[in-house]
Design an enzyme around this catalytic site. Sequence first.
Site, PDB file in Angstrom:
ATOM      1  N   LYS A 104     -37.849 -89.448  21.311  1.00  0.00           N
ATOM      2  CA  LYS A 104     -38.793 -88.638  22.104  1.00  0.00           C
ATOM      3  C   LYS A 104     -38.197 -87.236  22.211  1.00  0.00           C
ATOM      4  O   LYS A 104     -37.320 -86.980  23.033  1.00  0.00           O
ATOM      5  CB  LYS A 104     -38.940 -89.267  23.487  1.00  0.00           C
ATOM      6  CG  LYS A 104     -40.241 -89.007  24.225  1.00  0.00           C
ATOM      7  CD  LYS A 104     -40.619 -87.562  24.415  1.00  0.00           C
ATOM      8  CE  LYS A 104     -40.208 -86.964  25.720  1.00  0.00           C
ATOM      9  NZ  LYS A 104     -40.393 -85.515  25.761  1.00  0.00           N
ATOM     10  N   GLU A 145     -26.314 -88.200  29.000  1.00  0.00           N
ATOM     11  CA  GLU A 145     -25.549 -86.957  28.780  1.00  0.00           C
ATOM     12  C   GLU A 145     -26.317 -85.886  29.527  1.00  0.00           C
ATOM     13  O   GLU A 145     -27.421 -85.522  29.132  1.00  0.00           O
ATOM     14  CB  GLU A 145     -25.498 -86.587  27.296  1.00  0.00           C
ATOM     15  CG  GLU A 145     -24.863 -87.610  26.388  1.00  0.00           C
ATOM     16  CD  GLU A 145     -23.363 -87.696  26.540  1.00  0.00           C
ATOM     17  OE1 GLU A 145     -22.752 -86.743  27.035  1.00  0.00           O
ATOM     18  OE2 GLU A 145     -22.808 -88.754  26.182  1.00  0.00           O
ATOM     19  N   CYS A 181     -25.044 -77.120  27.278  1.00  0.00           N
ATOM     20  CA  CYS A 181     -24.588 -77.938  28.416  1.00  0.00           C
ATOM     21  C   CYS A 181     -23.149 -77.627  28.779  1.00  0.00           C
ATOM     22  O   CYS A 181     -22.767 -77.710  29.936  1.00  0.00           O
ATOM     23  CB  CYS A 181     -24.766 -79.415  28.101  1.00  0.00           C
ATOM     24  SG  CYS A 181     -24.023 -79.879  26.532  1.00  0.00           S
ATOM     25  N   GLU A 229     -26.846 -75.238  37.562  1.00  0.00           N
ATOM     26  CA  GLU A 229     -26.943 -74.995  36.122  1.00  0.00           C
ATOM     27  C   GLU A 229     -28.122 -74.065  35.855  1.00  0.00           C
ATOM     28  O   GLU A 229     -29.275 -74.418  36.106  1.00  0.00           O
ATOM     29  CB  GLU A 229     -27.136 -76.325  35.387  1.00  0.00           C
ATOM     30  CG  GLU A 229     -27.033 -76.157  33.892  1.00  0.00           C
ATOM     31  CD  GLU A 229     -27.234 -77.463  33.138  1.00  0.00           C
ATOM     32  OE1 GLU A 229     -28.173 -78.204  33.468  1.00  0.00           O
ATOM     33  OE2 GLU A 229     -26.456 -77.716  32.199  1.00  0.00           O
TER      34      GLU A 229
END
Length: 503
Positions: free
Chosen positions: A194, A270, A305, A404
């Site tokens: 996906k 993750e 990330c 973030e």
Amino acid sequence: MNKKKHPTREDWEKLAANLTFPHQAYINGEYLNAASGETFDCISPVDGKTLTQVASCDVADADKAVKAARAAFESGVWRDLPPAKRKQILQKFADLITQNRDELALLETLDMGKPIRFSSSVDISGAARTISWTAEAIDKVYGELAPTSVDKIGMITREAVGVVVNIVPWNFPLLMASWKFAPALAMGNSVILKPSEKSPLTALRVAGLAKEAGIPDGVFNVLPGLGSKVGKALALHMDVDTLAFTGSTAVAKQLMVYAGESNMKRVWLEAGGKSPNIVFADAPNLEKAAQAAAQGIAFNMGQVCTAGTRLLVEASIKDEFVALVKQALVKWQPGHPLDPKTLNGAIVDKQQLSKVLGYIEKGQQEGANLAFGGQQAFQETGGCYVQPTIFTEAENTMQIAAEEIFGPVLSVLTFDSMQDAVTQANDTIYGLAAAVWTADLNKAHKTAKALRAGSVWINNYDGGDMTAPFGGYKQSGNGRDKSLHAFDKYTEIKATWLSLEAD
Ligand code: NAD
């Protein structure tokens, strides 16, 4: 084009003009529209133009793909192949990706705005390398025998888990996908990929290459669509065995809830990061450290990330070091993504751009000092560009240093001692990566040991390849991608006991 050594922006634009955009889901070996017939717009952040309308899958498509994946798994058409045969087919898949690298790189760049040089050299080449490295390992993974009594044999074997769903983000679309589907396929599972609704094109394109390589129908499926629709449907599905995800921490937490509400499928995550980059005054080469700090925040427009978003500098060298980082950021100013010289392209879409600009605004309101950049760029193009930005006088309590941002926004903090550096570095909900720069071996090792992060870099900010695992501590996730450790996500371990008859 493949034969031309140094294609120009004009070459890429010419190729782009003739590009066909994949737009259908891929289920059981066939490209199909969504069962509902719905689509979503795939808009390029390079110039705001619509590239195509992509199938917007939902519950019915998820069901269909899971059924196909299950049937393929149960038939043994893939999992029962000799490992060496699966290896050969996956090697061919990797080769086909390499052969189609220009087209795939262009799709990636147009879809999510990254500079073409990196789409080609990092993303597409990296995905091919991931698949071929993983394929190469398939027939080198052995089982174990338990050290048990003489009248028993205890065999410890790994088995494919069954139907695996991979839900992935948009920042390295094909590369992140390959970190998941390569080991899942290698171990004999059926996969449903996906991709993010912000970057579905390369995943859709490689589905056809998987078939061409010989991966049987039903074994590799791709479902584009919204996370809240098809992503949720897959995560809640009762016949999915494993869900491996890369994306934000908020969605990662939601996926754990979905697994608990459904069939307790295994969930591997993750997730996000807010990585500290610690520079001691005795760093061996401050200029090199500054170049790495600049790249650590500007590469992929900061949409990484592991981006080094918190620069922790020893107070005595702060002014000198920040000046060096500013100098190093000059070459990271935004440019056209199809220009091979460009290092810094477009932010993925308007929503992400306004999130980044919102944080730049917030940083100023919070009392940090906007020391560099901070402006949107090339607004007239209709694309999504922003300058690399530095905030000094930042604190971990500020939102710009705690959350973030996923954009090129650096927060600079200072410290006075090794203990102070470690305390501030670990003062985060995340634990994905960290770096430390010092010429003192003792200090380097002590700091590296104390850092609560899955990857720690000493005197560099980007170490890593397929030979080492990658993943996070704390709310950065669980489990590891890459290396042989990645196989843990996609296998069950079985203990089989055999009793020997007495003579
Ligand atoms: P995201 O969490 O918004 O989306 C990731 C994927 O999840 C997308 O495919 C999305 O459609 C899907 N999704 C969203 N809501 C869902 C739901 N309710 N159910 C099921 N699926 C759903 O993340 P993003 O914005 O695409 O990517 C950026 C994030 O990814 C950042 O937080 C970044 O740190 C993280 N990331 C982590 C790593 C790592 O290895 N740790 C690597 C790359 C990116």
